[in-house]
Design a protein around this motif. Structure first.
Motif, PDB file in Angstrom:
ATOM      1  N   GLY A  40      81.111  32.829  31.137  1.00 14.75           N
ATOM      2  CA  GLY A  40      81.011  32.778  32.517  1.00 14.75           C
ATOM      3  C   GLY A  40      81.684  34.248  32.786  1.00 14.75           C
ATOM      4  O   GLY A  40      81.405  34.946  34.061  1.00 14.75           O
ATOM      5  N   ALA A  41      82.373  34.925  32.216  1.00 14.00           N
ATOM      6  CA  ALA A  41      83.070  36.300  32.365  1.00 14.00           C
ATOM      7  C   ALA A  41      81.948  37.215  32.463  1.00 14.00           C
ATOM      8  O   ALA A  41      82.034  38.052  33.300  1.00 14.00           O
ATOM      9  N   ALA A  42      81.241  37.222  31.396  1.00 15.49           N
ATOM     10  CA  ALA A  42      80.135  38.099  31.051  1.00 15.49           C
ATOM     11  C   ALA A  42      79.188  38.119  32.524  1.00 15.49           C
ATOM     12  O   ALA A  42      78.810  39.286  33.126  1.00 15.49           O
ATOM     13  N   TYR A  43      78.948  36.785  32.839  1.00 19.18           N
ATOM     14  CA  TYR A  43      78.095  36.744  33.931  1.00 19.18           C
ATOM     15  C   TYR A  43      78.603  37.149  35.328  1.00 19.18           C
ATOM     16  O   TYR A  43      78.012  37.929  36.011  1.00 19.18           O
ATOM     17  N   ILE A  44      80.037  37.217  35.553  1.00 13.58           N
ATOM     18  CA  ILE A  44      80.708  37.486  36.746  1.00 13.58           C
ATOM     19  C   ILE A  44      80.489  39.300  36.647  1.00 13.58           C
ATOM     20  O   ILE A  44      80.216  39.814  37.617  1.00 13.58           O
ATOM     21  N   ILE A  45      80.885  39.875  35.612  1.00 12.83           N
ATOM     22  CA  ILE A  45      80.655  41.288  35.341  1.00 12.83           C
ATOM     23  C   ILE A  45      79.282  41.724  35.573  1.00 12.83           C
ATOM     24  O   ILE A  45      79.141  42.765  36.513  1.00 12.83           O
ATOM     25  N   ALA A  46      78.312  41.211  35.119  1.00 11.95           N
ATOM     26  CA  ALA A  46      76.994  41.476  35.260  1.00 11.95           C
ATOM     27  C   ALA A  46      76.745  41.404  36.833  1.00 11.95           C
ATOM     28  O   ALA A  46      75.908  42.526  37.327  1.00 11.95           O
ATOM     29  N   LYS A  47      77.209  40.479  37.559  1.00 10.04           N
ATOM     30  CA  LYS A  47      77.050  40.357  38.750  1.00 10.04           C
ATOM     31  C   LYS A  47      77.640  41.412  39.771  1.00 10.04           C
ATOM     32  O   LYS A  47      77.052  42.014  40.570  1.00 10.04           O
ATOM     33  N   GLU A  48      78.947  41.724  39.277  1.00  8.68           N
ATOM     34  CA  GLU A  48      79.716  43.085  39.938  1.00  8.68           C
ATOM     35  C   GLU A  48      78.935  44.043  39.886  1.00  8.68           C
ATOM     36  O   GLU A  48      79.095  44.889  40.722  1.00  8.68           O
ATOM     37  N   MET A  49      78.203  44.260  39.008  1.00  9.53           N
ATOM     38  CA  MET A  49      77.388  45.421  38.549  1.00  9.53           C
ATOM     39  C   MET A  49      76.100  45.464  39.135  1.00  9.53           C
ATOM     40  O   MET A  49      75.153  46.455  39.311  1.00  9.53           O
TER      41      MET A  49
END
Ligand code: ZN
Length: 327
Positions: A40-49
């Motif tokens: 979930g955290a990885a998804y959020i980071i990807a999205k932020e990037m």
């Protein structure tokens, strides 16, 4: 998508080393008080990037897999054939329809364009790569057919990696040719769709003895040879066929006219009133053989059809294979 795949995607796109990404993920998890998984955290980071990992995969939908009833269809294909736009009248309203056959190497499918959508036809040429968006499919004669929704459209592609449409040479195979190539004299065969029927004439009285046309004189039908007769009827139809390379006017006499509409003369006679409205043959493909002649009255070429056959897929594919082998 599993965790490693997400991390790999972020690495590919951002150029950051794996350790940095792992640190970001751990930071994000603690920022969110451990309420999200590492995925979930990885998804959020990807999205932020700015990476959209939920983007649809790039796997292309193949025409052979297209079924009827699909909504919001996007399809990449090459134009195989473009049929001329046809005008029609339905319940007092004028309309236009144009058919385009699409191919992607896996199969072919018909796209029908209606009314103002027919304006696309001018831009479409066989072989072109196109992308169709916001389309849907509908069943027509047992096959899926592509239609454009109100928001739908056709984008011409500058490059297209789909296989080229191979123009299978038909000349010399049982006299098969294309309409653009037919010339006067000799007989030839074309595979084409009936795109128009002229609503004139149709039924003519003939002598049952010699099958010659007879006319009413003084209240009865008389044959010059056989005298007074109770006439039989013959059907004569004329129309236009189109194979995507061109179109030509055709005349169909007797059995050829009946084969075209798939009826016996008795059935056709029963429909006599409103005959043309009840036919459902426009757009159907046939193999037509006949002779080209010039209609002197109008100064145009006409195809006098002497056989009409349904397209038999097996015979057709054998023909194509034989042509390929002999080249
Ligand atoms: Zn006669």
């Amino acid at each position: 998508m599993d965790f490693d795949t997400i991390v790999l995607k972020i690495m590919e796109t951002s150029g950051l080393p794996r350790e940095d990404i792992n640190i970001k993920i751990v930071d994000k998890q603690s920022e969110l008080s451990g309420l999200v998984s590492k995925e979930g955290a990885a998804y959020i980071i990807a999205k932020e990037m700015g990476l959209d990992l939920l983007q649809k995969s790039n796997r292309r939908l193949e025409i052979k897999n297209v079924v009827a009833g699909v909504r919001n269809l996007n399809l990449t294909a090459r134009i195989f054939r473009v049929f001329e736009t046809r005008e029609f009248e339905y319940k007092g309203q004028k309309g236009r329809v144009a058919n385009v056959i699409l191919s992607d190497g896996s199969g072919t499918i018909r796209m029908s364009l209606w009314n103002e959508q027919c304006d696309h036809v001018e831009r479409l040429k066989p072989g072109m790569g196109i992308e169709i968006f916001a389309a849907y499919t509908k069943e027509n004669q047992g096959k899926p057919e592509v239609r454009l929704s109100k928001r739908g459209g056709i984008k011409l592609l500058e490059t297209c990696d789909l296989p080229e449409i191979t123009d299978v040479p038909m000349n010399g195979v049982g006299g098969r040719t294309t309409i653009s190539n037919i010339s006067e004299g000799g007989s030839c065969e074309v595979r084409a769709a009936l795109v128009q029927l002229f609503e004139t004439g149709a039924f003519y009285e003939m002598c049952p003895q010699c099958n010659k046309r007879i006319k009413k004189e003084d209240g009865s039908f008389k044959c010059a040879v056989h005298g007074e007769q109770k006439p039989d009827f013959m059907l004569i139809l004329s129309g236009v066929i189109d194979d995507g390379t061109g179109n030509i006017r055709c005349v169909f006499f007797r059995d050829n006219a009946l084969n075209l509409i798939g009826m016996k003369i008795e059935d056709a006679l029963q429909l006599r009133d409103g005959f043309f409205e009840k036919l459902n043959v426009l757009g159907t493909e046939f193999i037509f053989s006949g002779q080209i002649r010039t209609n002197k009255m109008f100064g145009r070429k006409e195809f006098v059809v002497n056989s009409v056959n349904k397209v038999d897929i097996r015979t057709e594919s054998d023909k194509i294979l034989n042509t390929l082998k002999s080249n």
